[in-house]
Design an enzyme around this catalytic site. Structure first.
Site, PDB file in Angstrom:
ATOM      1  N   ILE A  44      49.052  44.826  32.323  1.00  0.00           N
ATOM      2  CA  ILE A  44      48.008  45.449  31.519  1.00  0.00           C
ATOM      3  C   ILE A  44      46.932  46.086  32.381  1.00  0.00           C
ATOM      4  O   ILE A  44      45.993  46.681  31.855  1.00  0.00           O
ATOM      5  CB  ILE A  44      47.365  44.427  30.550  1.00  0.00           C
TER       6      ILE A  44
ATOM      7  N   GLY B 265      45.264  47.796  40.156  1.00  0.00           N
ATOM      8  CA  GLY B 265      44.275  48.309  41.098  1.00  0.00           C
ATOM      9  C   GLY B 265      44.899  48.459  42.465  1.00  0.00           C
ATOM     10  O   GLY B 265      46.102  48.262  42.657  1.00  0.00           O
ATOM     11  N   GLY B 266      44.057  48.814  43.429  1.00  0.00           N
ATOM     12  CA  GLY B 266      44.585  49.052  44.757  1.00  0.00           C
ATOM     13  C   GLY B 266      45.168  47.810  45.396  1.00  0.00           C
ATOM     14  O   GLY B 266      46.130  47.891  46.173  1.00  0.00           O
ATOM     15  N   MET B 267      44.599  46.654  45.103  1.00  0.00           N
ATOM     16  CA  MET B 267      45.020  45.422  45.762  1.00  0.00           C
ATOM     17  C   MET B 267      45.720  44.442  44.827  1.00  0.00           C
ATOM     18  O   MET B 267      46.269  43.446  45.297  1.00  0.00           O
ATOM     19  CB  MET B 267      43.795  44.717  46.385  1.00  0.00           C
ATOM     20  N   GLY B 268      45.676  44.680  43.544  1.00  0.00           N
ATOM     21  CA  GLY B 268      46.250  43.677  42.657  1.00  0.00           C
ATOM     22  C   GLY B 268      46.652  44.244  41.317  1.00  0.00           C
ATOM     23  O   GLY B 268      46.484  45.430  41.034  1.00  0.00           O
TER      24      GLY B 268
ATOM     25  N   VAL C 285      47.020  43.001  36.940  1.00  0.00           N
ATOM     26  CA  VAL C 285      46.713  42.026  35.893  1.00  0.00           C
ATOM     27  C   VAL C 285      47.842  42.079  34.874  1.00  0.00           C
ATOM     28  O   VAL C 285      48.227  43.156  34.417  1.00  0.00           O
ATOM     29  CB  VAL C 285      45.359  42.327  35.216  1.00  0.00           C
TER      30      VAL C 285
ATOM     31  N   LYS D 245      45.860  37.512  37.034  1.00  0.00           N
ATOM     32  CA  LYS D 245      45.547  38.504  38.055  1.00  0.00           C
ATOM     33  C   LYS D 245      46.259  38.106  39.337  1.00  0.00           C
ATOM     34  O   LYS D 245      46.096  36.981  39.824  1.00  0.00           O
ATOM     35  CB  LYS D 245      44.043  38.565  38.280  1.00  0.00           C
TER      36      LYS D 245
ATOM     37  N   ASP E 140      28.794  43.994  41.868  1.00  0.00           N
ATOM     38  CA  ASP E 140      29.647  45.136  41.522  1.00  0.00           C
ATOM     39  C   ASP E 140      29.608  45.369  40.009  1.00  0.00           C
ATOM     40  O   ASP E 140      30.626  45.576  39.368  1.00  0.00           O
ATOM     41  CB  ASP E 140      31.083  44.903  41.989  1.00  0.00           C
TER      42      ASP E 140
END
Length: 755
Positions: A17, A20-23, A25, A40, A141
């Site tokens: 769903i 991202g660049g590193m992971g 979900v 995640k 963030d």
């Protein structure tokens, strides 16, 4: 992660769903507890990456788990578990239904959000930040993509990947590198850009950027070049928001510009101070801290959708309350409150005007015989409602209202009483939009004739607020409830039953707004007051004790909630009898609590016994019998017995459609449950057809932006994704998933009747 389907033998990954660049979900199922969760996963980093970089990324991921798991607040995403499986770090979180604020803006074509919605989001985020900062955590963030707006209006902070614990400065420096700015350019504070030390006031600056964008449609420095954006944050005053959108409140503009001050010292002291600046009256409208109970009975409480016809009055009932009606009728089986005017009293209305105001153009005198005939027809129409024949009741009340208007005038109390009953019957038919228009008409008429603080005017306004809540317009409902409560306290006092009923509804609405702790505290306070004024076993007291139990459930304190549900069931059996509809309603909630505690077999036993008792007492087609059968079907699904669950859901749906109509909320909940079961059985094409029927009906009845409608759209998107037809939906396939069953929607429907 596509090659990993089961993590630690427990979390089964269903579909991705988010990415991202590193992971990534994933939507997943916790096989141990039988619930949907979000997982995640940190992508394995190959040999091409510097080992020190890999170590930092992995440590940040662990840090997110550590920070988020330590936070327990309604405005922060709940973390359930964390670990490593076959070299993959994973974080298990609650599965959120809704959209992040970035997605909300993009779906709105980058147009600013409505002002009340911006203010509501601002207050909720400020509340969550006040908590996290109080725990020594700085998010660092904060941006629209990291703030989720759930379908019930709740706002939650997400992604604490670069958060800092106040007592961990050295550790954080090792993760980020001294002097390295981390964050997202559009939302970074000047000190964060400079690589200087940051504290909670950096989050306040980022909040200012987010709110500026929600209110105007663009961030304060909407530039194409990242360097220009950073320079803007450090050296350029932002354009005042009202120059871009004049209808914004001046108070809001000043508060946001204070957040955007270049130096931390010039910003508000903390998030709570900011919240007070944008809504100074809200604090005074909230209940005072709940007093220590002095000899108050233990709280208990299953479902009571309505008013109870109780036994003898409690001995402590004050004189001014002895002739009042009480509670709400749980046994009506519909979705609304019965009118504040008791049936017999409403039927007895004649030409006698109860206020001291006279209409500008009064109707000519009406012969007593005509008034008596109209009163008799009113009684007959009420009887249709008591028999559950709501369509006929609406038609009869409409005809009577027209005749009363001709004979008595549009604003005569009898005419308005008929319109009030039209609104109520429409609510029972699942037509809250139509009901709202009638209630608003009645409230306006009574205000003109009887005055703004007359009990009948306040009753109509309170029903208006309740119906706004049914339409998902909880902030508007909150404002109306607050105004009615102030009027009731001013005119009849804080402990008058009508005042307590309004405060009870206000507590429920707070829960719908996601302000669960406040809802719980207010419900406890009302329960104690009702026990003091009406007695501990009075039906109204038990209704509020039930609300306390529901609030505990919303706080995931299901063990305590189940105990309270059982206490209310016992009290109702003792005072009303074991087969009274409200006692049976309480037993239903025991089944719900057992289900949430993963005691599925016990829950099924409760539902089966309840179905038998409901069938014997009320018949197989009674709405509450069907509600018990719906609970049985949900319980079968929780145990993975999907063929049986599908058969039960189909039969209940057909019976509800015949008894309540195809667009009634309960019918739609059952149809959705049919689709859920079909999906679990892999029959996605069939499921899609049912999901689409539910969506079309909810758009028609509730409107396109109602939370239930949004859940249905997410259902369709997920179904299309499973069919490989993601391009057919306007929603991206990575939209948050709806609950695994219609249990959540059913719960919302049940609680909407609880007054």
């Amino acid at each position: 992660m596509a090659d990993i389907k089961l993590i630690q033998g427990r979390y089964r990954l269903l579909d991705r769903i988010g990415r991202g660049g590193m992971g990534e979900v994933w939507r997943a199922r916790d096989e141990s507890l039988g619930r949907r969760v979000a997982v995640k996963c940190l992508k394995p980093l190959g040999s091409r990456h510097d080992p020190s970089f890999t170590g930092v990324v992995r440590e940040r991921f662990r840090r997110e788990a550590r920070v988020a798991a330590a936070l327990q607040h309604r405005g922060v995403t709940v973390v359930h578990d964390f670990g490593e499986h076959e070299g993959v770090l994973y974080l298990v979180m609650e599965l959120l239904e809704g959209r992040d604020l970035g997605r909300l803006l993009s779906d709105n074509a980058r147009r600013p959000l409505p002002v009340p919605e911006v203010l509501d989001i601002a207050e909720q985020v400020a509340d969550a930040l006040a908590y996290t900062h109080g725990q020594g955590v700085v998010h660092r963030d904060l941006k629209p993509a990291n703030i989720m707006r759930l379908t019930d209006g709740t706002v939650k902070l997400c992604d604490f990947g670069i958060a800092r614990l106040g007592d961990d400065v050295g550790f954080t420096s090792r993760l980020t590198g001294t002097g390295v700015a981390m964050g997202t350019p559009h939302y970074m504070s000047p000190e964060q850009i400079a690589g200087d030390p940051v504290d909670h006031r950096s989050d306040l600056y980022s909040l200012g950027c987010v709110l500026y964008e929600l209110a105007t449609g663009a961030p304060p420095f909407a530039l194409d070049d990242a360097w220009a954006i950073l320079v803007g944050h450090r050296h350029t005053p932002p354009t005042p928001p009202r120059r871009r959108r004049p209808e914004l409140p001046e108070r809001f503009e000043r508060a946001v510009l204070d957040l955007l001050a270049k130096t931390p010292e010039d910003r508000p002291r903390d998030a709570a101070e900011f919240a007070g600046r944008i809504a100074p009256g809200r604090a005074s409208r909230r209940p005072p801290p709940f007093p220590e109970p002095r000899g108050a009975p233990p709280v208990a409480g299953p479902l009571a959708p309505g008013l109870l016809t109780a036994g003898p009055p409690a001995p402590r009932l004050p004189g001014w309350a002895r002739r009042m009606t009480t509670g709400t009728k749980a046994h009506t089986g519909g979705v609304g409150l019965l009118s504040a005017t008791p049936p017999d009293a409403a039927a007895a209305l004649t030409g006698a005007w109860t206020g001291d105001r006279v209409p500008a153009h009064p109707a000519p005198p009406t012969p007593p015989g005509v008034r008596a005939r109209l009163a008799e027809r009113h009684r007959a129409a009420l009887g249709l409602g008591r028999a559950g024949r709501w369509t006929e009741a609406v038609e009869t009340h409409r005809a009577l209202a027209a005749e009363r208007e001709r004979a008595l005038g549009a604003d005569h109390p009898d005419t308005l009483a008929s319109r009030y009953e039209i609104a109520f019957a429409l609510g029972m038919l699942g037509r809250p939009g139509d009901a709202l228009r009638e209630y608003e008409r009645v409230a306006a008429g009574r205000r003109r004739v009887l005055g703004p603080d007359h009990p009948d005017t306040l009753a109509a306004r309170q029903e208006t607020a309740f119906t706004l809540g049914r339409l998902g317009r909880f902030p508007e409902a909150q404002d109306v409830y607050t105004a009615v409560l102030a009027a009731r306290e001013r005119t009849v006092g804080a402990d008058h039953p009508d005042t307590l009923r309004c405060r009870h509804n206000l507590a429920f609405n707070l829960g719908c707004l996601g302000r669960r702790e406040e809802a719980y505290r207010m419900a406890e306070r009302v329960a104690a007051a009702r026990a003091r004024v009406l007695g501990p076993d009075h039906p109204d007291t038990l209704v509020t004790r039930y609300e306390v139990a529901c609030a505990l459930g919303r706080l995931d304190r299901w063990g305590e909630a189940l105990g309270v549900f059982r206490e209310v069931a016992a009290a109702r059996a003792r005072t009303l009898g074991p087969h009274h509809p409200d006692t049976l309603a309480a037993r239903y909630e025991i089944g719900v609590g057992l289900g949430w505690l993963d005691r599925g077999e016990e829950a099924l036993a409760v539902y089966r016994a309840l179905v038998e008792d409901r069938t014997r007492a009320q018949g197989p087609a009674d709405p509450e019998t069907l509600r018990a059968r719906h609970g049985l079907g949900v319980g079968l699904g929780r145990l993975g017995r999907w063929e049986e669950a599908l058969a039960e859901a189909r039969e209940v749906c057909a019976l509800r459609e015949r008894a309540l109509g195809p667009d009634h909320p309960d019918t739609l909940v059952s149809r959705r449950e049919v689709a859920v079961a079909l999906g679990w059985l892999g029959r996605w094409s069939d499921a899609l057809a049912d999901y689409r029927r539910v969506t079309r009906a909810r758009v028609r009845v509730l409107g396109p932006d109602h939370p239930d409608t949004l859940v249905s759209r997410d259902d369709e998107a997920h179904c299309l994704e499973r069919l490989g037809r993601s391009e057919e939906t306007g929603e991206a396939p990575e939209t948050a998933e709806a609950p695994e069953t219609a249990g959540a929607a059913e719960t919302a429907g049940r609680r909407a009747r609880r007054r």
